[in-house]
Design an enzyme around this catalytic site. Structure first.
Site, PDB file in Angstrom:
ATOM      1  CE  LYS A  75      52.822  23.586 132.146  1.00  0.00           C
ATOM      2  NZ  LYS A  75      52.567  24.988 132.538  1.00  0.00           N
ATOM      3  CB  SER A  92      53.261  25.425 136.472  1.00  0.00           C
ATOM      4  OG  SER A  92      52.724  25.916 135.262  1.00  0.00           O
ATOM      5  CB  SER A 135      53.487  28.888 134.378  1.00  0.00           C
ATOM      6  OG  SER A 135      53.167  28.692 135.720  1.00  0.00           O
TER       7      SER A 135
HETATM    8  N1  GLN Z   1      52.750  30.518 140.044  1.00  0.00           N
HETATM    9  C1  GLN Z   1      51.414  30.868 139.703  1.00  0.00           C
HETATM   10  C2  GLN Z   1      50.447  29.929 140.369  1.00  0.00           C
HETATM   11  O1  GLN Z   1      50.852  29.137 141.117  1.00  0.00           O
HETATM   12  C3  GLN Z   1      51.247  30.854 138.214  1.00  0.00           C
HETATM   13  C4  GLN Z   1      51.149  29.490 137.649  1.00  0.00           C
HETATM   14  C5  GLN Z   1      50.948  29.487 136.165  1.00  0.00           C
HETATM   15  O2  GLN Z   1      51.203  30.477 135.476  1.00  0.00           O
HETATM   16  N2  GLN Z   1      50.431  28.385 135.671  1.00  0.00           N
HETATM   17  O3  GLN Z   1      49.286  29.984 140.162  1.00  0.00           O
END
Ligand code: GLN
Length: 487
Positions: A76, A151, A175
């Site tokens: 990532k 994400s 995410s």
């Molecule tokens: N969807 C959540 C957010 O927008 C979690 C994102 C994540 O786990 N990095 O913050």
């Protein structure tokens, strides 16, 4: 070799059926063919990857190989990797070439794994659909008109489309688990503090945790073995004895491998708010677990309903502080035209950050400001404690908690992008786990209208080996995780 698990690839490399160089090239070729449309990778550097593959081949020839030596793994783009452009999905870091390796990257390198490239992601990991990336949305390999989740959407799409055998992700509010669910993968978010955050670009430091995304629980265990461990450069890293996360699944457990296991089903996970197709698959998976010998008990997480609200105070608060370092002075983007220093800061941040990141910085600065701090930030921290206590209570009565990972299957590109609250609700079942710091997984459990559904498994602190085993036994009995999308 494409589509094999890490375990199978490790065996093929050991038996000299393939070299790491060949394996890496095969995946690079596939990336060249599929990535222009899927957009899962932001940066590919064949020369660098092949150099690592060559070194891995030498290690294998010298009899000095571990289980991951020679296997290409996508990273990532939130992990700093020396000599690699590291963008975190943002224009702000669009030109940033990292001078050092994150601990996670260094550990994969020490294990002999090949860095296959950097995967697309929501900007600074803020999102649930991978649509906030500066580098454009990622398409879900199961249906290219839909999102892969976020994400870690690039990592999920890379593995689901077999461009990579496995990938890393990070999970602040869901995410790893949510994109794993939407792309038919197995993903694990470890207990907070098990994997070092050093060199992992910070979003919300008290919630962020890195973990593996792969096709099977066995592969996730192999990856976690490489990733986990104390790191004195991360002050929240936990000093614990090294564990073998494969140990429970190695045992021969017979016909009822999960006899005696108590599965807690929180009533809050099985009420309203979940698509019928998703719920049906989750119930079927739980029925399968009963066949494997497990018992179920109802538990309750009464404060979970406040999880999303608390998270969207705490995470932006921490993000507003973490992102203050991007000022155009030392590294990253700088606005080309400005009048003076203040103007340079303003223009740099106005131009370098996307809309979702700005929204979070504004919310975070607001909830931390004098006069609002008590009402929002402190209150959210109290809710966080109550949620963690709910889990402590629940784990008195069960060994593992199960429910859906995401309330819906992959949604259409653009479908939720204009409505942040709808987007935030994608994480109703995952966020509480981060607030409590617990380990959680998502595993494939079938399809609804042709789209993958994920089952969420939540364990008590440091129960990764058990969770992985519970996932593995289901994967031995079912074949959902082996399904791949047609090209
Ligand atoms: N969807 C959540 C957010 O927008 C979690 C994102 C994540 O786990 N990095 O913050």
């Amino acid at each position: 070799m494409i589509g094999r698990t890490l375990k199978e690839l490790g065996a093929a490399l050991a038996a000299r059926q393939v070299s790491s160089t060949e394996l890496t090239q095969l995946h690079l070729d596939r990336i060249a063919r599929l990535n222009p449309e899927i957009n899962a990778f932001v940066t590919v550097d064949a020369e660098k990857s092949l150099a690592q593959a060559k070194a891995a081949d030498a290690r294998i020839a010298a009899g000095d190989a571990g289980p991951l030596t020679g296997i290409p793994i996508a990273q990532k783009d939130i992990f700093c990797a020396e000599g690699w452009r590291t963008t975190c999905g943002s224009k702000m870091l669009g030109n940033f070439v990292s001078p050092y390796d994150a601990t996670v990257i260094a550990k994969f390198e020490a294990a002999g794994a090949v860095n296959l490239g950097k995967t697309n992601m929501d900007e600074f990991a803020m999102g649930s659909s991978n649509e906030t990336s500066h580098f454009g949305p990622v398409k879900n390999p199961w249906d290219r008109s839909r999102v892969p989740g976020g994400s870690s959407g690039g990592s999920a799409a890379a593995v689901a489309s077999l461009m990579a055998p496995a990938a890393t992700g990070t999970d602040t509010g869901g995410s790893i688990r949510q994109p794993a669910a939407l792309c038919n993968l197995t993903g694990l978010k470890p207990t907070y503090g098990v994997v070092s955050r050093w060199g992992m670009i910070a979003f919300a430091s008290s919630l962020d945790q890195a973990g593996p995304m792969a096709r099977t629980a066995e592969d996730c265990a192999l990856m976690l073995n490489a990733m986990a461990g104390f790191d004195d450069r991360d002050s929240t890293s936990l000093e614990r004895e090294t564990e073998d996360y494969c140990r429970e699944m190695a045992a021969n457990a017979g016909e009822k491998p999960l006899a005696g296991l108590k599965i807690g089903l929180p009533k809050e996970f099985f009420g309203e708010g979940c698509d019928a197709g998703v719920m049906a698959r989750v119930q079927e998976a739980i029925a399968e677990y009963r066949k494997l010998g497990a018992e179920t008990v109802e538990v309750s997480l009464p404060n979970m309903q406040h999880g999303v609200a608390a998270y969207y105070v705490i995470a932006p608060a921490e993000a507003s502080s973490n992102l203050s370092r991007y000022d155009g002075v030392r590294y990253g983007y700088r606005a080309p035209d400005y009048a003076d220093l203040d103007d340079m800061y303003c223009k740099t941040r106005a131009q370098g950050f996307g809309a979702e990141v700005k929204r979070r910085i504004l919310i975070g600065t607001y909830v931390l400001s004098h006069g609002y701090y008590d009402a929002y930030y402190l209150q959210a921290q109290r809710i966080r404690r109550l949620i963690a206590n709910d889990f402590v209570e629940a784990f008195r009565r069960c060994d593992v908690i199960m429910g859906p990972t995401s309330p819906c299957t992959a949604f259409g590109l653009g479908e939720k992008a204009a409505d942040p609250v709808q987007m935030y609700l994608s994480d109703i079942y995952t966020i509480a786990v981060n607030l409590a710091g617990l380990p959680g997984m998502s595993i494939p459990c079938g399809f609804a209208a042709g789209l993958p559904v994920g089952l969420q498994l939540i364990g008590d602190y440091f129960a990764e080996a058990r969770l992985l085993n519970v996932a593995h036994r289901y994967q031995q009995a079912t074949g959902w995780h082996l399904q791949t999308p047609s090209e």
